[in-house]
Design an enzyme around this catalytic site. Structure first.
Site, PDB file in Angstrom:
ATOM      1  N   ASP A 233      94.460  88.447  96.990  1.00  0.00           N
ATOM      2  CA  ASP A 233      95.491  89.138  96.219  1.00  0.00           C
ATOM      3  C   ASP A 233      95.047  90.438  95.282  1.00  0.00           C
ATOM      4  OD1 ASP A 233      98.110  88.531  94.362  1.00  0.00           O
ATOM      5  OD2 ASP A 233      96.854  88.683  92.853  1.00  0.00           O
TER       6      ASP A 233
ATOM      7  N   ASP B 103      95.837  81.435  99.120  1.00  0.00           N
ATOM      8  CA  ASP B 103      95.936  82.692  98.320  1.00  0.00           C
ATOM      9  C   ASP B 103      94.581  82.621  97.375  1.00  0.00           C
ATOM     10  OD1 ASP B 103      97.148  85.253  97.037  1.00  0.00           O
ATOM     11  OD2 ASP B 103      98.981  84.147  97.916  1.00  0.00           O
TER      12      ASP B 103
END
Ligand code: GLC
Length: 522
Positions: free
Chosen positions: A202, A105
């Site tokens: 993200d 991420d």
């Protein structure tokens, strides 16, 4: 180029299935009640046996954990809760050794307010890092996520407001500042040098802000800006990231999280083949079990993304949204049929940990709540062993288990070939073995309203999938001889298909022998 030829040169992620790991809840190696990297390593057997192509890890970076790790205070280190950099190196190596890829991420829109960059930025108005974040003398009407009120917080010491589209502890970076861009590319290089294969980016749609800083009409009615923010500058940043990825020897893959509920908006993040490789499309993510909605969403994606050559992604749940069963009224039959649909669609599939166990969201009492955004339910720990404490020996896990942990534990289900876990395994194997399912065209077939039916085809390879959304049996006869390859629930795999579907049942069908030219009824 023919589809058969195209798949030979297709990058690994096309048609792949990516398994999302939420490290806090996956597996705990040190008995502190919170999952960690060594715990993930110990459970790689499960993931490999399931048959996915890659894992994506939600953040394990250093963080004060106000937003469960999405508030990063050091992008290039692991939080001691989860282990060390050496643990991450081992996890990367062992994932690769098992023939799987690993995505991390990447959280570019904001940092933690405890990140050294922000500590410097807020220290004085003339600090060299002041403009790494977004400071204004007066707030506008922008609203933060998670009911946090204004997206602007006053810094008493320097008398200005900083912007945060999420919590006040998550100040937004200023991606118009070349040093920020340089530093954040440095983060990508750091992880690529350690061998990761790509990134889930993200809230990438939040990066570009309206340069006029005018009030926003959605915020005027109380909606958070992050649900709507969609500025051309975010697309420019994505093009830059893509150039970087293409130039990097790793040819890493980039998949962006776009929270804007519009397939048209999502499409823009692919650019003209020069934007992100893939983008999540949440347009219909939290809708109930419904044949009209399922048709609409697939038609919309195929109709808009197909002609542009934008490769679709499919997501039915993640750490921010309810689990499949919870969205479908608790029904296991529906969850099983949904698995058949999800794993036979054209695109790259993102499967959230625990869906393969048919888990429901945990019931989290008022005293047990952790997340300021109310998203604890799907973040409950994974039950591994049939007997309590289900593989979580030591301190009580940080959240309660999902309902019926013994029945749904991985151990229980690996021992039962009729379990949903084995259904997922068979579906993944079928997808891997079929170029049609992995890369082929998607074509809707004419069918009764309650039955969604489609054909996947790549050269000679062909599959038909039919999903009965209704609570009663349906007929869907097909010309030619077909075998049942996978059935969501009940017997029949390997048998001839007789045109009958049970209530809320889904089938993957394969031609018997090498006949061709048979068409669906219609
Ligand atoms: C993404 C994450 C979510 C997080 C938010 C802020 O939407 O999926 O969990 O709270 O970004 O980083």
């Amino acid at each position: 180029m023919s589809q058969a030829a195209e798949q030979v040169v297709a990058p690994w992620w096309r048609g792949a299935v990516v398994y999302q790991i939420y490290p806090r809840s996956f597996a705990d190696s040190d008995g502190n009640g919170i999952g960690d990297l060594a715990g993930i390593r110990q459970r790689l057997d499960h993931i490999q046996r399931l048959g996915v192509d890659a894992i994506w890890l939600s953040p394990a970076y250093r963080s004060p954990m106000v937003d469960a790790g999405y508030d990063v205070s050091d992008h290039c280190d692991i939080d001691p809760l989860f282990g060390t950099l050496a643990d991450m190196d081992r996890l990367i190596a062992e994932t690769h050794a098992r023939g799987m890829r690993i995505l991390l991420d990447y959280v570019p829109n904001h940092t933690s307010d405890q990140h050294p960059w922000f500590i410097e930025s807020r220290s004085s108005r003339d600090n060299p890092k002041r403009d790494w974040y977004i400071w204004r003398d007066r707030p506008n009407n922008w609203v933060a996520a998670f009911g946090a009120g204004s997206a602007w917080t006053l810094d008493e010491r320097t008398g200005q407001y900083y912007l945060h589209l999420f919590l006040p502890e998550q100040p937004d970076l200023n991606w118009r500042h070349p040093e920020v861009i340089g530093a954040m590319y440095g983060v990508l290089n750091f992880w690529l040098d350690r061998g990761v294969d790509g990134f889930r980016i993200d809230a990438v749609h939040c990066i570009g802000k309206d340069p006029t800083f005018n009030d926003d009409p959605h915020c005027a009615v109380g909606q958070p800006l992050m649900l709507h923010n969609d500025q051309p500058y975010s697309h420019e940043v994505c093009r830059g990231l893509r150039k970087f990825a293409d130039a990097h020897p790793s040819h890493c893959v980039l998949v962006g999280e776009i929270f804007v509920r519009s397939t048209e908006a999502v499409l823009r993040y692919y650019g003209e083949q020069d934007g992100l490789h893939m983008a999540f499309n949440f347009s219909h993510l939290d809708t109930p079990w419904d044949e009209v909605d399922a048709r609409d969403r697939i038609r919309e994606v195929e109709g808009l993304l197909g002609p542009k050559g934008a490769w679709p992604t499919w997501v039915l749940s993640n750490h921010d949204f309810p689990r499949h069963r919870t969205s479908f009224g608790g029904s296991m039959r529906r969850a099983r049929a949904a698995a058949v649909m999800l794993l036979t669609l054209r695109g790259t599939i993102f499967l959230y940990q625990g869906e393969e166990l048919g888990l429901e969201d945990a019931q989290v009492g008022p005293d047990e709540q952790v997340d300021p955004g109310g998203r604890d339910g799907p973040r409950a720990p994974i039950p591994w062993e049939s007997i309590p404490p289900h593989g979580w020996s030591g301190e009580k896990p940080w959240l309660p288990f999902p309902p019926h942990p013994s029945t749904h534990a991985a151990e229980t289900q690996w021992q039962d070939e009729h379990s949903i876990l084995h259904l997922y395994r068979r579906l993944l194997a079928a997808r891997k073995a079929s170029t049609a399912l992995r890369y082929g065209d998607w074509e809707e077939l004419s069918s009764p309203l309650e039955v969604l039916a489609y054909r996947r085809r790549c050269g000679e390879d062909e599959r038909v999938v039919c999903v009965n959304f209704s609570g009663r049996p349906q007929q869907f006869p097909l010309a030619g001889r077909w075998l049942i390859e996978v059935v969501s629930e009940g017997e029949g795999e390997g048998a001839s298909y007789d045109g009958n579907l049970d209530a809320e049942q889904a089938l993957v069908l394969k031609r018997a022998g090498r006949e061709s030219g048979a068409e669906s009824r219609g």
